[in-house]
Design a protein around this motif. Sequence first.
Motif, PDB file in Angstrom:
ATOM      1  N   ASP A 168      35.928  29.511  10.270  1.00  0.00           N
ATOM      2  CA  ASP A 168      37.339  29.467   9.511  1.00  0.00           C
ATOM      3  C   ASP A 168      37.159  29.856   7.951  1.00  0.00           C
ATOM      4  N   GLY A 169      36.080  30.316   7.623  1.00  0.00           N
ATOM      5  CA  GLY A 169      36.096  30.951   6.332  1.00  0.00           C
ATOM      6  C   GLY A 169      35.832  29.964   5.212  1.00  0.00           C
ATOM      7  N   VAL A 170      35.185  28.735   5.699  1.00  0.00           N
ATOM      8  CA  VAL A 170      34.889  27.666   4.644  1.00  0.00           C
ATOM      9  C   VAL A 170      33.539  28.034   4.289  1.00  0.00           C
ATOM     10  N   THR A 171      33.145  28.068   2.883  1.00  0.00           N
ATOM     11  CA  THR A 171      31.916  28.432   2.562  1.00  0.00           C
ATOM     12  C   THR A 171      31.365  27.071   1.729  1.00  0.00           C
ATOM     13  N   ASP A 172      29.974  27.293   1.815  1.00  0.00           N
ATOM     14  CA  ASP A 172      28.992  26.590   1.144  1.00  0.00           C
ATOM     15  C   ASP A 172      28.002  26.943   0.478  1.00  0.00           C
ATOM     16  N   TYR A 173      27.713  26.563  -0.989  1.00  0.00           N
ATOM     17  CA  TYR A 173      26.529  27.358  -1.644  1.00  0.00           C
ATOM     18  C   TYR A 173      25.518  26.176  -2.006  1.00  0.00           C
ATOM     19  N   GLY A 174      24.299  26.797  -1.933  1.00  0.00           N
ATOM     20  CA  GLY A 174      23.243  26.206  -2.834  1.00  0.00           C
ATOM     21  C   GLY A 174      23.449  25.892  -4.346  1.00  0.00           C
ATOM     22  N   HIS A 175      23.005  24.477  -4.848  1.00  0.00           N
ATOM     23  CA  HIS A 175      23.416  24.438  -6.123  1.00  0.00           C
ATOM     24  C   HIS A 175      23.037  25.342  -7.249  1.00  0.00           C
ATOM     25  N   SER A 176      21.688  26.101  -6.984  1.00  0.00           N
ATOM     26  CA  SER A 176      21.032  27.148  -7.836  1.00  0.00           C
ATOM     27  C   SER A 176      21.757  28.512  -7.710  1.00  0.00           C
ATOM     28  N   VAL A 177      22.331  28.681  -6.629  1.00  0.00           N
ATOM     29  CA  VAL A 177      23.171  30.037  -6.797  1.00  0.00           C
ATOM     30  C   VAL A 177      24.835  30.068  -7.023  1.00  0.00           C
ATOM     31  N   LYS A 178      25.199  28.724  -6.983  1.00  0.00           N
ATOM     32  CA  LYS A 178      26.733  28.768  -7.088  1.00  0.00           C
ATOM     33  C   LYS A 178      27.113  29.389  -8.310  1.00  0.00           C
ATOM     34  N   ASP A 179      28.287  30.161  -8.285  1.00  0.00           N
ATOM     35  CA  ASP A 179      28.765  30.924  -9.269  1.00  0.00           C
ATOM     36  C   ASP A 179      28.296  32.300  -9.471  1.00  0.00           C
ATOM     37  N   ARG A 180      27.010  32.698  -8.776  1.00  0.00           N
ATOM     38  CA  ARG A 180      26.227  33.927  -8.912  1.00  0.00           C
ATOM     39  C   ARG A 180      26.191  34.540  -7.487  1.00  0.00           C
ATOM     40  N   PHE A 181      26.034  34.040  -6.461  1.00  0.00           N
ATOM     41  CA  PHE A 181      26.221  34.599  -5.063  1.00  0.00           C
ATOM     42  C   PHE A 181      27.548  34.187  -4.402  1.00  0.00           C
ATOM     43  N   THR A 182      27.933  35.346  -3.595  1.00  0.00           N
ATOM     44  CA  THR A 182      29.072  35.090  -2.686  1.00  0.00           C
ATOM     45  C   THR A 182      28.750  35.531  -1.509  1.00  0.00           C
ATOM     46  N   ILE A 183      29.086  34.671  -0.366  1.00  0.00           N
ATOM     47  CA  ILE A 183      28.709  34.866   0.778  1.00  0.00           C
ATOM     48  C   ILE A 183      30.424  35.416   1.497  1.00  0.00           C
ATOM     49  N   SER A 184      30.548  36.391   2.428  1.00  0.00           N
ATOM     50  CA  SER A 184      31.483  36.888   3.065  1.00  0.00           C
ATOM     51  C   SER A 184      31.455  37.508   4.457  1.00  0.00           C
TER      52      SER A 184
END
Length: 119
Positions: A54-70
């Motif tokens: 559905d396009g919901v994303t989840d990030y590890g704490h250390s990469v948030k705001d630097r990495f983007t999954i698409s």
Amino acid sequence: QVQVVESGGGLVQAGGSLTLSCAASGSIGRLNHMGWYRQTPGEERELVARITSDGVTDYGHSVKDRFTISRGNAKNTVYLQMNSLKPEDTAVYFCNANLRRYGGDFSYWGQGTQVTVSS
């Protein structure tokens, strides 16, 4: 049979960027989510980023705001855009596809791709 293939790893200087690609193929069935994990020697594999069907994303704490999954145009393709890379991002990155097949959920892994960030 399901195959998961990653590409795009390599060597980059700190502060640089890399993009990883992953495609799942074969008897996919229903795709629950796909994501990226990473692992360094002696450490457990950790979540980097994940995206649901559905396009919901989840990030590890250390990469948030630097990495983007698409996701790509094909639902079984995902990309990981990594910016502002740090030496501590050095690891083997594994793509994971979590599928619903035959009434159960199954997890499939790629072979991994090395990302090395030099200081």
